[in-house]
Design an enzyme around this catalytic site. Structure first.
Site, short mmCIF file in Angstrom:
data_model
loop_
_atom_site.label_atom_id
_atom_site.label_comp_id
_atom_site.label_asym_id
_atom_site.label_seq_id
_atom_site.Cartn_x
_atom_site.Cartn_y
_atom_site.Cartn_z
CB CYS A 2 5.51 -1.35 -2.02
SG CYS A 2 5.32 -3.14 -1.49
N GLY A 28 9.07 0.58 2.73
CA GLY A 28 9.36 -0.76 2.92
C GLY A 28 10.76 -1.27 3.23
CG ASN A 100 2.56 1.25 -3.43
OD1 ASN A 100 2.49 0.46 -2.48
ND2 ASN A 100 2.38 2.61 -3.36
N GLY A 101 0.60 -1.81 -4.09
CA GLY A 101 -0.79 -1.91 -3.69
C GLY A 101 -1.33 -3.19 -3.31
CE1 TYR A 251 3.95 5.50 11.33
CE2 TYR A 251 3.53 4.16 9.29
CZ TYR A 251 4.31 4.41 10.47
OH TYR A 251 5.09 3.62 10.99
#
Ligand code: SF4
Length: 473
Positions: A2, A28, A100-101, A251
């Site tokens: 995210c 996202g 985020n996680g 990435y």
């Protein structure tokens, strides 16, 4: 995966959050949201891209000089609109939170919140769990005398509960802005000063865009609190071994971002140099090196330099198709690959082509791309991957949580080569990955390549995560 952003300053926060979220859109595409605070919380969230969720009308009502925003790809939960972030609770004070996680112990904590604390949870999103844990810990404190020390000591209780990865941004109504990062710093978070205010974000590209001249990372296990008049307080809440997600460099992150002091573009160049050496060792003789766009561009250039052959664009991407890797269902992924890439035949026909890609997860994309290149008249097609074989589930927020998903899980390199239809397959080594990204620094999570998880982990835990994942899907 995210993207998060948080702002506190003297001007309207949403005017920064909206462009900031667009800069984080690659992290996202499932949902987007923002909450601002001015006497009361103003919330807007929904399914889809940032530009689909926000419009002039809803932006106009998101008043206030403090705010947080989020773009989401679902990791836990089916990804309905009720799982979109941020989340808001009205007590104590009023807290808004986005993260985020991924919490490994999400289901245990969810049950505890429902059964022990008799609270109702309205989503399958772990951000709602973190928000409730923070609220429960804050409620234990003497809140008449709120200050940063009270807040930091309450965070100790929060860290004691959460297992997994989390980079969190919060608004505490009438008190200020809070950010904290898990003790291993698995998920990135930077912050910097922008005029009279502060910007926090998953990637430094946001801070560049929003005019922050200097910034630094929130350290693993560190919390930062900015009060309503702009005083900044930082505290190391817990100590932990740094283990930043190495896949950010491979990435996820934009090449123009800097994470934990390492430029993503430079890391990709070094990864290409390392892969080039592997290609030399295996003795292939390509006529041309072609990147699988867009992530692999820098690495492919370096592979070509090391091999002393031409580098060409041979695959062109339709920019309006989302990143296939982060599309939720297999059917969507296959359709998207076909619509996404086309070949420049003049660069391919009658040539031995070395394709360079960032990674192979399930192998479907690689297989389709190799077929496209063969159909365009290539003599031989070699596949170079600048990360090692993916074999282990990511339990920290990337959508590869079951071992059965990986083509490399129980196959040799030779078997993978045959399965994707390549004439040669060259992977990066784990050592090459670490050298390429970190110039010898070992402070990275490499669990999806090595099985070495930086947090508490066991076979039983992994099986349960896989079971939960399959159940949700
Ligand atoms: S397991 Fe892989 S993708 Fe997940 S956090 Fe670690 S390095 Fe990143």
């Amino acid at each position: 995966m995210c993207g998060i952003i948080g702002i506190i300053g003297k001007t309207r926060a949403i005017d920064f959050i909206y462009p900031g979220l667009i800069a984080l859109q690659h992290r996202g595409q499932d949902s987007a949201g923002a909450v601002t605070y001015a006497q009361t919380f103003h919330l807007k969230k929904g399914s889809g891209l940032v530009t689909n969720v926000f419009n002039l009308k809803n932006i106009a009502r998101l008043d206030g000089n403090i705010g947080i925003g989020h773009v989401r790809y679902p990791t836990v939960g089916p990804g309905g609109v009720e799982d979109a972030q941020p989340f808001v609770l009205t007590m104590p004070y009023g807290i808004a939170l986005a993260h985020n996680g991924n919490l490994i112990n999400y289901f245990d904590l969810k049950n505890e919140i429902i059964e022990k604390h008799l609270r109702y949870l309205n989503s399958n999103c772990d951000a709602e769990v973190i928000l409730n844990i923070l609220s429960i810990e804050l409620s234990k404190m003497d809140l008449k005398n709120f200050n940063q020390e009270v807040l930091f000591s309450c965070l100790k209780g929060v860290y004691d509960k959460l297992i997994g990865s989390f980079a969190v941004v919060c608004i505490i109504a009438g008190k200020g802005f809070l950010a904290f990062r898990d003790k291993n710093g698995i998920k990135p978070m930077v912050f910097g000063r922008n005029g009279d205010g502060y910007v926090f974000a998953s990637e430094s590209v946001c801070l560049d865009m929003l005019g922050c001249s200097e910034f630094r990372d929130v350290a693993p296990g560190e919390a930062v609190f900015v009060d309503t008049v702009g005083n900044v307080f930082t505290k190391q809440i817990v100590e932990g071994k740094k283990a930043t997600c190495i896949f950010e460099y491979v990435y996820f992150a934009r090449p123009d971002s800097i994470i934990d002091g390492i430029g993503v573009y430079k890391a990709r160049l070094r990864l290409g140099e390392e892969l080039g050496k592997e290609c030399l060792k295996c003795g292939i003789k390509p006529d041309v090196v072609v990147p699988v766009p867009d992530t692999a561009r820098g690495s492919a250039q370096m592979v070509a330099e090391v091999l002393g052959v031409r580098h060409r664009e041979g695959l062109i991407k339709n920019r309006y198709i989302h990143r296939t890797f982060i599309m939720p269902t297999q059917q969507q992924r296959i359709e998207a690959i076909k619509m996404k890439l086309n070949v420049i035949k003049s660069e391919i026909k009658d040539k031995n082509v070395l394709l360079i890609d960032d990674s192979i997860v399930r192998g479907n994309t690689s297989k389709e791309i190799i077929k496209l290149i063969r159909d365009a008249g290539a003599k031989e097609v070699y596949y170079g991957v600048y990360s090692p074989p993916l074999k282990y589930p990511c339990v920290y927020g990337i959508d590869m949580q079951t071992r059965g998903e990986f083509i490399a899980r129980n196959r040799s390199i030779e078997e993978i080569k045959k399965s994707i239809g390549a004439d040669a397959l060259i992977y990066q080594s784990v050592e090459g990955l670490l050298r390429g990204v970190g110039s010898g620094d070992t402070g990275f999570c490499t669990a999806c390549f090595t099985g070495n998880y930086p947090t508490e982990m066991s076979e039983k835990f992994l099986e349960r995560i896989e079971r939960d994942r399959i159940r949700i899907l």
